[in-house]
Design an enzyme around this catalytic site. Structure first.
Site, short mmCIF file in Angstrom:
data_model
loop_
_atom_site.label_atom_id
_atom_site.label_comp_id
_atom_site.label_asym_id
_atom_site.label_seq_id
_atom_site.Cartn_x
_atom_site.Cartn_y
_atom_site.Cartn_z
CB CYS A 9 -0.97 -0.03 1.18
SG CYS A 9 -0.17 -0.04 2.81
NE ARG A 15 -4.52 1.50 1.78
CZ ARG A 15 -4.32 2.28 0.74
NH1 ARG A 15 -5.18 2.24 -0.27
NH2 ARG A 15 -3.30 3.11 0.68
CG ASP A 126 -5.41 6.07 2.12
OD1 ASP A 126 -5.44 5.79 3.35
OD2 ASP A 126 -4.57 6.84 1.61
P1 4NP Z 1 -1.79 2.73 4.08
O1 4NP Z 1 -2.48 4.06 4.69
O2 4NP Z 1 -1.23 3.13 2.72
O3 4NP Z 1 -2.93 1.78 3.99
O4 4NP Z 1 -0.72 2.33 5.07
C1 4NP Z 1 -1.85 5.30 4.71
C2 4NP Z 1 -0.90 5.56 5.67
C3 4NP Z 1 -0.31 6.80 5.71
C4 4NP Z 1 -0.66 7.78 4.79
C5 4NP Z 1 -1.62 7.51 3.82
C6 4NP Z 1 -2.20 6.26 3.78
N1 4NP Z 1 -0.08 9.06 4.87
O5 4NP Z 1 -0.43 9.93 4.05
O6 4NP Z 1 0.81 9.29 5.72
#
Ligand code: 4NP
Length: 162
Positions: A9, A15, A126
């Protein structure tokens, strides 16, 4: 050699660690731990070294899954090391493919939602900037996709002998 799965991700704190730990849960239930190995990574460097997000950990624990892991960034050498690379959304999918300069690993990269049997979504949304319902939804979608993925991996020639 075990079959190696990499879930990817953006941050590797919501995720993809959920996908990794849900998949490990299903693999253990099916006693396939010697045959299938899971890891996860993020396309960004934002959260390198961090544990899974506390909100994600809570949503997973409500479903009996504990989240383990420490965020790392996707590396070009992951293309060689893994049999299948599962992107959580289109942006991650494109970011991964862009790192495959020689275009020899494109077939190893798939969208996680291709393996859903009950959900019709194309991406795992997300949840980072939303409320708890978004995190619960991630778990629902991933439970579905991981079941489908386990069936797919079980049908691969490498695992036919299990
Ligand atoms: P992930 O979620 O991609 O599912 O781990 C996110 C974690 C951090 C961020 C965006 C999505 N961020 O912008 O820091």
């Amino acid at each position: 050699m075990p079959y190696q799965l990499l879930f990817v991700c953006l941050g590797n704190i919501c995720r993809s660690p959920s996908a990794e730990n849900i998949m490990n849960h299903l693999i253990n239930q099916a006693a396939l731990g010697d045959y299938i190995i899971c890891d996860s990574a993020g396309t960004s460097s934002y959260h390198i070294g961090s544990p899974p997000d506390a909100r994600m950990t809570k949503a997973a624990s409500l479903r009996g899954i504990s989240l383990k892991g420490q965020a790392r960034q996707f590396q070009v050498k992951d293309f060689e090391n893994f049999d299948l690379i599962l992107a959580m959304d289109y942006d991650n999918y494109e970011s991964i493919l862009a790192l495959d300069r020689t275009r020899q690993y494109q077939d190893k990269v798939k969208l996680m939602c291709e393996f859903c049997r009950y959900h019709s979504v194309k991406e795992v949304p997300d949840p980072y900037y939303g409320g708890p319902e978004g995190f619960n939804r991630v778990i629902d979608i991933l439970l579905d996709a991981c079941q489908g993925l386990l069936e797919y991996v079980g049908s691969q020639p490498q695992l036919k002998t299990m």
